[in-house]
Design an enzyme around this catalytic site. Structure first.
Site, PDB file in Angstrom:
ATOM      1  CD  GLU A   1      11.106 -17.432  -7.610  1.00 47.09           C
ATOM      2  OE1 GLU A   1      10.618 -16.782  -8.536  1.00 47.09           O
ATOM      3  OE2 GLU A   1      10.853 -17.199  -6.410  1.00 47.09           O
TER       4      GLU A   1
ATOM      5  CB  CYS B   1       0.233  -4.479  -2.876  1.00 47.38           C
ATOM      6  SG  CYS B   1       0.087  -3.160  -4.079  1.00 47.38           S
TER       7      CYS B   1
ATOM      8  CB  CYS C   1       0.004  -1.138   2.753  1.00 49.68           C
ATOM      9  SG  CYS C   1       1.531  -1.091   1.811  1.00 49.68           S
TER      10      CYS C   1
ATOM     11  CB  CYS D   1       1.884   4.017  -1.490  1.00 53.32           C
ATOM     12  SG  CYS D   1       1.133   3.369  -2.985  1.00 53.32           S
TER      13      CYS D   1
HETATM   14 FE1  SF4 Z   1      -0.094  -1.267  -2.602  1.00 53.05          FE
HETATM   15 FE2  SF4 Z   1       0.381   1.296  -2.150  1.00 53.05          FE
HETATM   16 FE3  SF4 Z   1      -1.842   0.177  -1.222  1.00 53.05          FE
HETATM   17 FE4  SF4 Z   1       0.531  -0.468  -0.195  1.00 53.05          FE
HETATM   18  S1  SF4 Z   1      -0.491   1.519  -0.117  1.00 53.05           S
HETATM   19  S2  SF4 Z   1      -1.131  -1.864  -0.716  1.00 53.05           S
HETATM   20  S3  SF4 Z   1       1.841  -0.368  -1.984  1.00 53.05           S
HETATM   21  S4  SF4 Z   1      -1.285   0.463  -3.350  1.00 53.05           S
END
Ligand code: SF4
Length: 346
Positions: free
Chosen positions: A34, A189, A199, A205
């Site tokens: 980290e 993302c 995604c 989103c």
């Molecule tokens: Fe990122 Fe939203 Fe695209 Fe998913 S849908 S990759 S969370 S911007």
């Protein structure tokens, strides 16, 4: 399905499960990783992490190391305060926590170089507990998912992101969830060209829904970058040794070994034991820091040290080329020493 269920399902199929700090996923491994991952990408960190753990397999070994040993293994990774804080934390753990990292986030966050998010990342991954983390990747995912306005470095925006992250936490699989949200930010993302079609949480989103993914998160207000040009002296003693001096503990390259430096080379020319008439100049080297563009102008000189016995200052030492790889040297200084050796061999 909730955010965390979708994310964990995706991670089970596509997540990163072969990172060296996951095998075994101990508090010590997670902590070192980290800290190295702060401001640094996974692929850069992996070889550094492997070398570091090979040399310092546990907190006790690290706590007994010298700062030079630790900085040498950090050389080239940048942000050297991180390495000095690792050593300080290891020493505190040896003294106060039986050479272990504490098991609760508040005690972890009280140690040098460990902020609230890093403390939670260690706690969550090492002990499989749900806890809020907000590294750069996670901030980006959440800023887009909730369409949160403003630069995440601003405290009001940070607070909003922290609250949003807390609401999404699952009750179980804390370690996997932490890795999953970091992986989503790092592999789907992404900062540019996020793969929204792949995604797992695209359906909810906000930024994706309003077709404004590129507006989130807001960019950091422009940093005023400075530029600096200075001379460094590669002073040799006629036996191939080079004079290095330790940098002050704070500031640029704090605690590392560097070459004697000054802005216009005037002081360098009057260096004790130096034959200024025979100074040779190597081509300048450009080096970029986050806040500064550097131009380093190296001068090579021979010292009469061996014949006159002129002592060096307390923070200086002559080093043989065989010793250089073990030293904590800033990247451009290491480069200059290599260029100097190549020139000698011609
Ligand atoms: Fe990122 Fe939203 Fe695209 Fe998913 S849908 S990759 S969370 S911007």
């Amino acid at each position: 399905m909730t955010f965390s269920t979708k994310l964990l399902d995706w991670w089970d199929k596509h997540g990163r499960k072969d990172l060296p700090w996951q095998h075994p996923r101990t508090a010590y491994h997670v902590w070192v990783a980290e800290i190295m991952l702060q401001q640094t990408q996974v692929k850069t960190v992996i070889p550094y992490f492997i070398r570091f753990i090979d040399r310092f397999p546990d907190i006790d070994t690290l706590a007994n190391a010298s700062e030079d040993d630790v900085l040498a293994l950090w050389s080239g990774l940048g942000y050297y305060a991180r390495a000095r804080n690792l050593l300080k934390t290891a020493q505190r753990c040896r003294e106060n926590h039986d050479a272990e990292l504490p098991r609760n986030p508040a005690a972890l966050a009280a140690l040098p170089g460990i902020g609230e998010s890093t403390a939670n990342a260690i706690y969550s991954q090492a002990h499989d507990k749900p806890a809020v983390i907000l590294d750069g990747n996670v901030k980006r995912v959440l800023a887009r998912y909730f369409a949160i306005e403003g630069w995440p470095g601003k405290s009001s925006v940070h607070k909003q992101l922290w609250g949003s992250a807390a609401r999404l936490l699952p009750k179980r699989r804390g370690a996997d969830y932490t890795q999953a949200i970091m992986d989503l930010g790092a592999t789907v993302c992404t900062r540019t060209k996020p793969a929204c079609r792949q995604c797992p949480v695209a359906g909810q989103c906000q930024a994706f829904r309003i077709n404004s993914v590129d507006k989130y998160p807001a960019k950091r207000p422009a940093l005023k970058k400075t530029s600096k040009s200075f001379h460094v002296l590669i002073l040799t003693d006629g036996k191939g040794r080079v004079l290095l001096e330790r940098r002050p503990p704070t500031g640029i390259w704090g605690g590392l070994w560097s070459l004697p430096a000054d802005d216009d080379g005037g002081m360098i020319r009057q260096y004790p034991g130096l034959d200024a008439g025979k100074l040779r100049e190597l081509p300048g080297l450009k080096h970029q820091l986050t806040h500064m563009d550097m131009t380093i102008r190296p001068l090579i000189g021979d010292s009469e040290f061996l014949s006159t016995g002129v002592e060096c200052a307390p923070d200086q030492r002559w080093f043989e080329p065989q010793e250089w790889p073990q030293l904590g040297l800033p990247k451009p200084v290491r480069q200059l020493l290599e260029i100097y050796l190549e020139n000698c061999e011609k």
